[in-house]
Design a protein around this motif. Structure first.
Motif, mmCIF file in Angstrom:
data_model
loop_
_atom_site.group_PDB
_atom_site.id
_atom_site.type_symbol
_atom_site.label_atom_id
_atom_site.label_comp_id
_atom_site.label_asym_id
_atom_site.label_seq_id
_atom_site.Cartn_x
_atom_site.Cartn_y
_atom_site.Cartn_z
ATOM 1 N N VAL A 216 0.834 -1.204 0.000
ATOM 2 C CA VAL A 216 0.000 0.000 0.000
ATOM 3 C C VAL A 216 0.869 1.255 0.000
ATOM 4 O O VAL A 216 0.578 2.233 -0.698
ATOM 5 C CB VAL A 216 -0.968 -0.014 1.198
ATOM 6 C CG1 VAL A 216 -1.678 1.329 1.345
ATOM 7 C CG2 VAL A 216 -2.000 -1.131 1.024
ATOM 8 N N LEU A 217 1.959 1.259 0.776
ATOM 9 C CA LEU A 217 2.867 2.401 0.766
ATOM 10 C C LEU A 217 3.489 2.596 -0.607
ATOM 11 O O LEU A 217 3.633 3.730 -1.085
ATOM 12 C CB LEU A 217 3.965 2.224 1.818
ATOM 13 C CG LEU A 217 3.703 2.896 3.179
ATOM 14 C CD1 LEU A 217 2.483 2.277 3.871
ATOM 15 C CD2 LEU A 217 4.930 2.786 4.091
ATOM 16 N N ASP A 218 3.841 1.496 -1.269
ATOM 17 C CA ASP A 218 4.380 1.588 -2.627
ATOM 18 C C ASP A 218 3.362 2.220 -3.578
ATOM 19 O O ASP A 218 3.699 3.086 -4.394
ATOM 20 C CB ASP A 218 4.765 0.197 -3.149
ATOM 21 C CG ASP A 218 6.043 -0.342 -2.514
ATOM 22 O OD1 ASP A 218 6.860 0.470 -2.027
ATOM 23 O OD2 ASP A 218 6.220 -1.568 -2.517
ATOM 24 N N ALA A 219 2.106 1.788 -3.462
ATOM 25 C CA ALA A 219 1.056 2.329 -4.323
ATOM 26 C C ALA A 219 0.852 3.815 -4.068
ATOM 27 O O ALA A 219 0.665 4.606 -5.005
ATOM 28 C CB ALA A 219 -0.252 1.570 -4.091
ATOM 29 N N ALA A 220 0.902 4.221 -2.807
ATOM 30 C CA ALA A 220 0.701 5.628 -2.469
ATOM 31 C C ALA A 220 1.833 6.494 -2.999
ATOM 32 O O ALA A 220 1.602 7.596 -3.527
ATOM 33 C CB ALA A 220 0.581 5.785 -0.951
ATOM 34 N N MET A 221 3.060 6.024 -2.874
ATOM 35 C CA MET A 221 4.193 6.800 -3.378
ATOM 36 C C MET A 221 4.128 6.923 -4.897
ATOM 37 O O MET A 221 4.434 7.976 -5.466
ATOM 38 C CB MET A 221 5.504 6.164 -2.944
ATOM 39 C CG MET A 221 5.780 6.267 -1.443
ATOM 40 S SD MET A 221 5.814 7.972 -0.830
ATOM 41 C CE MET A 221 7.260 8.604 -1.680
ATOM 42 N N ALA A 222 3.725 5.851 -5.561
ATOM 43 C CA ALA A 222 3.582 5.909 -7.023
ATOM 44 C C ALA A 222 2.473 6.878 -7.413
ATOM 45 O O ALA A 222 2.589 7.611 -8.399
ATOM 46 C CB ALA A 222 3.288 4.513 -7.573
ATOM 47 N N ALA A 223 1.400 6.914 -6.628
ATOM 48 C CA ALA A 223 0.256 7.770 -6.960
ATOM 49 C C ALA A 223 0.596 9.250 -6.872
ATOM 50 O O ALA A 223 0.033 10.068 -7.601
ATOM 51 C CB ALA A 223 -0.923 7.448 -6.039
ATOM 52 N N VAL A 224 1.522 9.608 -5.990
ATOM 53 C CA VAL A 224 1.880 11.023 -5.829
ATOM 54 C C VAL A 224 3.130 11.384 -6.627
ATOM 55 O O VAL A 224 3.630 12.512 -6.541
ATOM 56 C CB VAL A 224 2.082 11.391 -4.339
ATOM 57 C CG1 VAL A 224 0.808 11.149 -3.549
ATOM 58 C CG2 VAL A 224 3.255 10.632 -3.731
ATOM 59 N N GLY A 225 3.631 10.426 -7.412
ATOM 60 C CA GLY A 225 4.802 10.710 -8.230
ATOM 61 C C GLY A 225 6.082 10.804 -7.441
ATOM 62 O O GLY A 225 7.024 11.502 -7.838
ATOM 63 N N GLY A 226 6.131 10.119 -6.310
ATOM 64 C CA GLY A 226 7.329 10.168 -5.473
ATOM 65 C C GLY A 226 8.414 9.253 -5.999
ATOM 66 O O GLY A 226 8.216 8.492 -6.954
ATOM 67 N N PRO A 227 9.584 9.287 -5.351
ATOM 68 C CA PRO A 227 10.712 8.487 -5.814
ATOM 69 C C PRO A 227 10.594 7.008 -5.482
ATOM 70 O O PRO A 227 11.414 6.207 -5.910
ATOM 71 C CB PRO A 227 11.900 9.119 -5.071
ATOM 72 C CG PRO A 227 11.296 9.710 -3.837
ATOM 73 C CD PRO A 227 9.938 10.188 -4.247
ATOM 74 N N GLY A 228 9.600 6.629 -4.699
ATOM 75 C CA GLY A 228 9.428 5.222 -4.363
ATOM 76 C C GLY A 228 10.181 4.838 -3.105
ATOM 77 O O GLY A 228 10.883 5.634 -2.494
ATOM 78 N N ILE A 229 10.029 3.568 -2.731
ATOM 79 C CA ILE A 229 10.636 3.047 -1.506
ATOM 80 C C ILE A 229 11.486 1.831 -1.837
ATOM 81 O O ILE A 229 11.060 0.937 -2.576
ATOM 82 C CB ILE A 229 9.558 2.654 -0.481
ATOM 83 C CG1 ILE A 229 8.714 3.879 -0.085
ATOM 84 C CG2 ILE A 229 10.192 2.028 0.767
ATOM 85 C CD1 ILE A 229 7.497 3.539 0.759
#
Length: 361
Positions: free
Chosen positions: A31-44
């Motif tokens: 879920v954290l991976d999906a959220a970071m992808a949704a906001v265009g972040g650098p990922g985890i």
């Protein structure tokens, strides 16, 4: 020379733990991976590390030195629940992995929200509070001394425990509580038992009141621990931020979790000035482990709290945006009727987490 300005992924630890941990911790990571992808972040970039019973089997200890060393280089991690009561001796009698990590990294603030979710069959509606629990001393003997514990037996028929309260520890948890209140509704409630434990919790109360003078914009009140338990049951919606010593904070946060639905909904984060550990407030539930029926909400929301803390620490809005998406996605998923068995639904752990990840996107 070509400069590489591409954002680097956030490196976070992944410690699955025991019981339902290997189910709910990976679900939270997805879920954290999906959220970071949704906001265009650098990922985890997840750093998997051994802990718990599995680590006893492979490393001879529930908390290997290599795990602690790796965590030193990370800012945060997800920690699954532990079932230390089922560890073989001598591991069962030693400080459990959670307590050892809190002590080693001086994770002095245990922040535990309790918020009613529509559709979660809460005992009280409209609650939205946070308990700031001092995490390093107080009346919990496993972490209130430099070495060993604060429990001892001078004779086989006498058991004693020390409750330790110090000014520096109270000041820093009090400031944590008042800063939280400024971000929320501007109200702090101090919990103590100064009418009986005059020197220890009396000092806790007095120091919190001293710190309050630096926050004139925050409303302050206080209650004895027994009265506070009754007030939570009767009018939990009236409270904003509650600050308490270790044991009082632990008891109140478990009560608050049940009042808003169940401990399966109760997230928490343990933080110092340098490290953050996301950890659901509930236990390892070994009786349902491996059956894909565990409720992952507390772990999902704990992961969101870690992102929020990291975002505030670095002044990075995307991390905060990802955390907000997770909170909203959990609420909308439950409201839409997708729930695990403990909430009267039929969704399994993976299915529920998948629905939250879809809502995040």
């Amino acid at each position: 020379m070509v400069r590489d300005d591409a954002p680097r992924p956030h490196r976070l630890g992944l410690l699955e733990g025991d019981g339902i941990g290997p189910e709910i911790v990976p679900a939270a990571a997805d879920v954290l991976d999906a959220a970071m992808a949704a906001v265009g972040g650098p990922g985890i970039e997840w750093v998997r590390l051994p802990v718990g019973r599995a680590a006893i089997d492979t490393h001879g200890t529930s908390l290997p030195a290599e795990t602690v060393e790796a965590l030193e280089a990370l800012e945060g991690w997800l920690l699954g629940p532990h079932d230390s009561a089922a560890y073989p001796e001598p591991h069962r009698s030693q400080l459990n992995p959670s307590g050892a990590l809190r002590k080693h990294f001086d994770l002095f603030a245990n922040i535990r929200p309790a918020k009613s979710l529509e559709g979660a069959d809460a005992v009280v509606e409209g609650a939205d509070l946070v308990i700031a629990r001092e995490n390093t001393e107080g009346f919990y003997a496993d972490r209130n001394t430099h070495a060993g514990t604060g429990e001892f037996m001078p004779t086989p028929d006498v058991a004693m425990a020390m409750g330790i309260i110090t000014r520096p520890a109270v000041e820093r948890i009090a400031r944590q509580a008042f800063e939280l209140a400024r971000e929320r509704r501007g109200h702090v409630t101090v919990v103590h038992k100064a009418n009986v434990l005059r020197l220890t919790t009396g000092m806790f109360h007095d120091i919190c009141r001293e710190v309050a003078e630096d926050y004139p914009d925050v409303v302050v009140d206080d209650f004895h621990i027994d009265a506070m338990a009754a007030h939570l049951v009767r009018r939990a919606a009236d409270f904003d931020v509650i600050v308490a010593e270790n044991m009082f904070g632990d008891i109140l946060s478990d009560l608050a979790g049940e009042l808003v639905g169940s401990l399966g909904l109760a997230p928490s984060i343990n933080v110092s000035t340098r490290h953050g550990m996301a950890q659901a407030a509930h236990g390892s539930a070994p009786d349902i482990a491996g059956r894909d029926i565990a409720n992952p909400i507390a772990m999902l929301l704990s992961g969101a709290m870690l992102l929020q803390w990291l975002g505030a620490r670095h002044g990075t809005t995307r991390l905060g945006e990802a955390a907000t998406r997770i909170d909203a996605a959990v609420a909308s998923t439950v409201r839409a009727g997708t729930r695990t068995a403990d909430m009267g639904g039929q969704a399994g752990t993976r299915a529920f987490a998948g629905a939250v990840a879809d809502a995040v996107r």
